[in-house]
Write a protein that holds these residues in place. Structure first.
Motif, PDB file in Angstrom:
ATOM      1  N   ASP A  83       0.823  -1.206   0.000  1.00  0.00           N
ATOM      2  CA  ASP A  83       0.000   0.000   0.000  1.00  0.00           C
ATOM      3  C   ASP A  83       0.861   1.263   0.000  1.00  0.00           C
ATOM      4  O   ASP A  83       0.568   2.243  -0.706  1.00  0.00           O
ATOM      5  CB  ASP A  83      -0.916   0.013   1.224  1.00  0.00           C
ATOM      6  CG  ASP A  83      -2.112  -0.907   1.065  1.00  0.00           C
ATOM      7  OD1 ASP A  83      -2.394  -1.294  -0.084  1.00  0.00           O
ATOM      8  OD2 ASP A  83      -2.755  -1.248   2.072  1.00  0.00           O
ATOM      9  N   MET A  84       1.923   1.244   0.811  1.00  0.00           N
ATOM     10  CA  MET A  84       2.778   2.417   0.908  1.00  0.00           C
ATOM     11  C   MET A  84       3.511   2.673  -0.411  1.00  0.00           C
ATOM     12  O   MET A  84       3.596   3.804  -0.885  1.00  0.00           O
ATOM     13  CB  MET A  84       3.788   2.212   2.042  1.00  0.00           C
ATOM     14  CG  MET A  84       4.453   3.470   2.531  1.00  0.00           C
ATOM     15  SD  MET A  84       5.173   3.272   4.170  1.00  0.00           S
ATOM     16  CE  MET A  84       5.917   1.651   4.055  1.00  0.00           C
ATOM     17  N   ARG A  85       4.005   1.596  -1.026  1.00  0.00           N
ATOM     18  CA  ARG A  85       4.731   1.759  -2.294  1.00  0.00           C
ATOM     19  C   ARG A  85       3.786   2.186  -3.410  1.00  0.00           C
ATOM     20  O   ARG A  85       4.132   3.040  -4.233  1.00  0.00           O
ATOM     21  CB  ARG A  85       5.424   0.440  -2.648  1.00  0.00           C
ATOM     22  CG  ARG A  85       6.294   0.517  -3.889  1.00  0.00           C
ATOM     23  CD  ARG A  85       7.124  -0.741  -4.041  1.00  0.00           C
ATOM     24  NE  ARG A  85       8.067  -0.902  -2.948  1.00  0.00           N
ATOM     25  CZ  ARG A  85       8.806  -1.995  -2.757  1.00  0.00           C
ATOM     26  NH1 ARG A  85       8.697  -3.021  -3.583  1.00  0.00           N
ATOM     27  NH2 ARG A  85       9.654  -2.054  -1.743  1.00  0.00           N
ATOM     28  N   GLY A  86       2.591   1.613  -3.458  1.00  0.00           N
ATOM     29  CA  GLY A  86       1.629   1.994  -4.481  1.00  0.00           C
ATOM     30  C   GLY A  86       1.154   3.421  -4.325  1.00  0.00           C
ATOM     31  O   GLY A  86       0.908   4.119  -5.322  1.00  0.00           O
ATOM     32  N   TYR A  87       1.023   3.878  -3.080  1.00  0.00           N
ATOM     33  CA  TYR A  87       0.578   5.253  -2.837  1.00  0.00           C
ATOM     34  C   TYR A  87       1.685   6.254  -3.140  1.00  0.00           C
ATOM     35  O   TYR A  87       1.441   7.312  -3.728  1.00  0.00           O
ATOM     36  CB  TYR A  87       0.140   5.398  -1.377  1.00  0.00           C
ATOM     37  CG  TYR A  87      -0.292   6.793  -0.999  1.00  0.00           C
ATOM     38  CD1 TYR A  87      -1.541   7.288  -1.370  1.00  0.00           C
ATOM     39  CD2 TYR A  87       0.554   7.629  -0.270  1.00  0.00           C
ATOM     40  CE1 TYR A  87      -1.942   8.573  -1.026  1.00  0.00           C
ATOM     41  CE2 TYR A  87       0.173   8.908   0.077  1.00  0.00           C
ATOM     42  CZ  TYR A  87      -1.071   9.375  -0.307  1.00  0.00           C
ATOM     43  OH  TYR A  87      -1.456  10.643   0.039  1.00  0.00           O
ATOM     44  N   ALA A  88       2.921   5.940  -2.748  1.00  0.00           N
ATOM     45  CA  ALA A  88       4.028   6.882  -2.919  1.00  0.00           C
ATOM     46  C   ALA A  88       4.485   6.960  -4.374  1.00  0.00           C
ATOM     47  O   ALA A  88       4.938   8.033  -4.817  1.00  0.00           O
ATOM     48  CB  ALA A  88       5.198   6.480  -2.028  1.00  0.00           C
ATOM     49  N   TYR A  89       4.385   5.861  -5.114  1.00  0.00           N
ATOM     50  CA  TYR A  89       4.871   5.845  -6.488  1.00  0.00           C
ATOM     51  C   TYR A  89       3.713   5.579  -7.456  1.00  0.00           C
ATOM     52  O   TYR A  89       3.029   6.487  -7.885  1.00  0.00           O
ATOM     53  CB  TYR A  89       5.987   4.808  -6.632  1.00  0.00           C
ATOM     54  CG  TYR A  89       7.158   5.079  -5.722  1.00  0.00           C
ATOM     55  CD1 TYR A  89       8.110   6.046  -6.012  1.00  0.00           C
ATOM     56  CD2 TYR A  89       7.308   4.355  -4.532  1.00  0.00           C
ATOM     57  CE1 TYR A  89       9.177   6.298  -5.168  1.00  0.00           C
ATOM     58  CE2 TYR A  89       8.382   4.596  -3.668  1.00  0.00           C
ATOM     59  CZ  TYR A  89       9.296   5.576  -3.995  1.00  0.00           C
ATOM     60  OH  TYR A  89      10.349   5.824  -3.155  1.00  0.00           O
ATOM     61  N   ARG A  91       0.797   2.199  -8.697  1.00  0.00           N
ATOM     62  CA  ARG A  91       0.337   0.844  -8.406  1.00  0.00           C
ATOM     63  C   ARG A  91       1.121  -0.201  -9.205  1.00  0.00           C
ATOM     64  O   ARG A  91       1.290  -1.329  -8.762  1.00  0.00           O
ATOM     65  CB  ARG A  91      -1.156   0.718  -8.707  1.00  0.00           C
ATOM     66  CG  ARG A  91      -2.040   1.654  -7.907  1.00  0.00           C
ATOM     67  CD  ARG A  91      -3.510   1.389  -8.154  1.00  0.00           C
ATOM     68  NE  ARG A  91      -3.982   0.219  -7.416  1.00  0.00           N
ATOM     69  CZ  ARG A  91      -4.457   0.270  -6.175  1.00  0.00           C
ATOM     70  NH1 ARG A  91      -4.484   1.413  -5.513  1.00  0.00           N
ATOM     71  NH2 ARG A  91      -4.892  -0.828  -5.593  1.00  0.00           N
ATOM     72  N   ARG A  92       1.617   0.191 -10.377  1.00  0.00           N
ATOM     73  CA  ARG A  92       2.391  -0.745 -11.190  1.00  0.00           C
ATOM     74  C   ARG A  92       3.767  -1.018 -10.603  1.00  0.00           C
ATOM     75  O   ARG A  92       4.441  -1.972 -11.003  1.00  0.00           O
ATOM     76  CB  ARG A  92       2.531  -0.206 -12.620  1.00  0.00           C
ATOM     77  CG  ARG A  92       1.227  -0.178 -13.410  1.00  0.00           C
ATOM     78  CD  ARG A  92       1.378   0.562 -14.714  1.00  0.00           C
ATOM     79  NE  ARG A  92       1.669   1.979 -14.489  1.00  0.00           N
ATOM     80  CZ  ARG A  92       1.848   2.873 -15.453  1.00  0.00           C
ATOM     81  NH1 ARG A  92       1.786   2.494 -16.713  1.00  0.00           N
ATOM     82  NH2 ARG A  92       2.104   4.133 -15.161  1.00  0.00           N
ATOM     83  N   ASP A  93       4.203  -0.196  -9.632  1.00  0.00           N
ATOM     84  CA  ASP A  93       5.497  -0.419  -8.997  1.00  0.00           C
ATOM     85  C   ASP A  93       5.432  -1.492  -7.911  1.00  0.00           C
ATOM     86  O   ASP A  93       6.475  -1.891  -7.378  1.00  0.00           O
ATOM     87  CB  ASP A  93       6.022   0.885  -8.388  1.00  0.00           C
ATOM     88  CG  ASP A  93       6.379   1.911  -9.450  1.00  0.00           C
ATOM     89  OD1 ASP A  93       6.873   1.497 -10.511  1.00  0.00           O
ATOM     90  OD2 ASP A  93       6.144   3.118  -9.227  1.00  0.00           O
ATOM     91  N   VAL A  94       4.242  -1.926  -7.562  1.00  0.00           N
ATOM     92  CA  VAL A  94       4.093  -2.998  -6.574  1.00  0.00           C
ATOM     93  C   VAL A  94       4.140  -4.328  -7.317  1.00  0.00           C
ATOM     94  O   VAL A  94       3.233  -4.651  -8.085  1.00  0.00           O
ATOM     95  CB  VAL A  94       2.767  -2.867  -5.799  1.00  0.00           C
ATOM     96  CG1 VAL A  94       2.658  -3.956  -4.741  1.00  0.00           C
ATOM     97  CG2 VAL A  94       2.657  -1.492  -5.158  1.00  0.00           C
ATOM     98  N   THR A  95       5.182  -5.107  -7.096  1.00  0.00           N
ATOM     99  CA  THR A  95       5.368  -6.356  -7.825  1.00  0.00           C
ATOM    100  C   THR A  95       5.562  -7.523  -6.859  1.00  0.00           C
ATOM    101  O   THR A  95       6.008  -7.339  -5.723  1.00  0.00           O
ATOM    102  CB  THR A  95       6.590  -6.284  -8.756  1.00  0.00           C
ATOM    103  OG1 THR A  95       7.775  -6.119  -7.962  1.00  0.00           O
ATOM    104  CG2 THR A  95       6.457  -5.109  -9.719  1.00  0.00           C
TER     105      THR A  95
END
Length: 287
Positions: A83-89, A91-95
């Protein structure tokens, strides 16, 4: 002055590995199978409240065997990281690969630490792609090792027996019904013979790339499972595993829970997931 007790590093690591493996082997197996439209997860789990298979993010799922409180903390940490990575960058960066690497760091650090016992868990991290070639399935062991699996994978319980049955039954690119029958048949296979697992005792979920929703994770209800599995003969009771307990069964005998697979325990016996003072779960953040 007496000399301090000494254990060689090799023996210490071996003892910690044996401890973790024995705990994991006492649980029931979890199977992951790649089928035509995505990735299927199946496990024998009589509990309707404590899940071994869960959603992490849009296209990513998590499955685990072992101690419930330990892998639940890992799941919560993964959800927060995603959630933190998708919000900060984006959603496609969450793998799935990124989450698997984070889990590997956490499990490896805990296993090599002398201050606490190793986690008695193994986990799957799966990500469904736009095509079957883009699907990813990672298996992580108690010591942080990561394996990139293809076709199918098994963890927990009688791994070798279940994997051998799956190897003969799974067909690449099979439809959901065929993959499900192969997975459930393998879960019911043992050295003592085959048994039919009731649909109510199965926990099955899929990452389905054909869903129009952003979230590709979906659980299959017992009614849907019965429809997909078709006629399987007379359902037999689950084979007893040391410490099994059915929360819905009335019994006057004292309950003995399996410490390695508390997904069969009543929810009141599981360690609390929230700190009473802060309301936050005691997680071990990955990375």
């Amino acid at each position: 002055m007496s000399a301090p007790f000494y254990v060689s590093p090799e023996q210490l690591m071996k003892d910690r590995a044996d401890f973790a493996r024995k705990g994991i082997a006492r649980g029931r197996s979890v199977v992951a199978v790649q089928y035509a439209d995505g990735i299927l997860f199946a496990s024998e789990n009589p509990s309707q409240a404590l899940h071994k298979v869960s959603e992490i993010y849009d296209r990513i799922a998590f499955a685990a065997v072992g101690r419930y409180n330990e892998f639940e903390n890992l799941r919560i940490a993964g959800v927060r990281l995603a959630d933190m990575r998708g919000y900060a960058y984006d959603r496609r960066d969450v793998t799935g690969r990124g989450l698997a690497n984070a889990y590997a760091q956490t499990l490896g650090t805990i296993f090599s630490s002398g201050g606490e016992k190793p986690y008695e868990v193994e986990i799957f991290v799966a990500e469904v792609g736009d095509t079957a070639a883009d699907d990813q399935l990672f298996r992580l062991t108690y010591d942080g090792q990561v394996a990139d699996e293809h076709g199918f994978a098994v963890m927990g319980g009688q791994v070798d027996v279940v994997a051998e049955r799956l190897r003969d039954a799974v067909v690449t690119g099979a439809p959901l019904a065929e993959a499900l029958r192969a997975a459930v048949g393998a879960l019911g296979h043992s050295d003592q013979g085959d048994r039919v697992i009731p649909a109510d005792d199965l926990e099955v979920a899929v990452l389905d790339r054909t869903r129009i929703q952003t979230r590709k994770f979906m659980r299959l209800s017992p009614a849907r499972l019965e429809s997909l599995l078709g006629e399987r003969g007379t359902a037999t009771a689950s084979a007893p595993v040391e410490g099994d307990h059915d929360p819905g069964a009335a019994s006057t005998a004292p309950t003995v829970d399996d410490p390695a697979d508390p997904t069969d325990q009543v929810s009141g016996r599981v360690d609390p997931l929230e700190d009473p003072s802060s309301g936050e779960p005691p997680i071990a953040p990955p990375g």
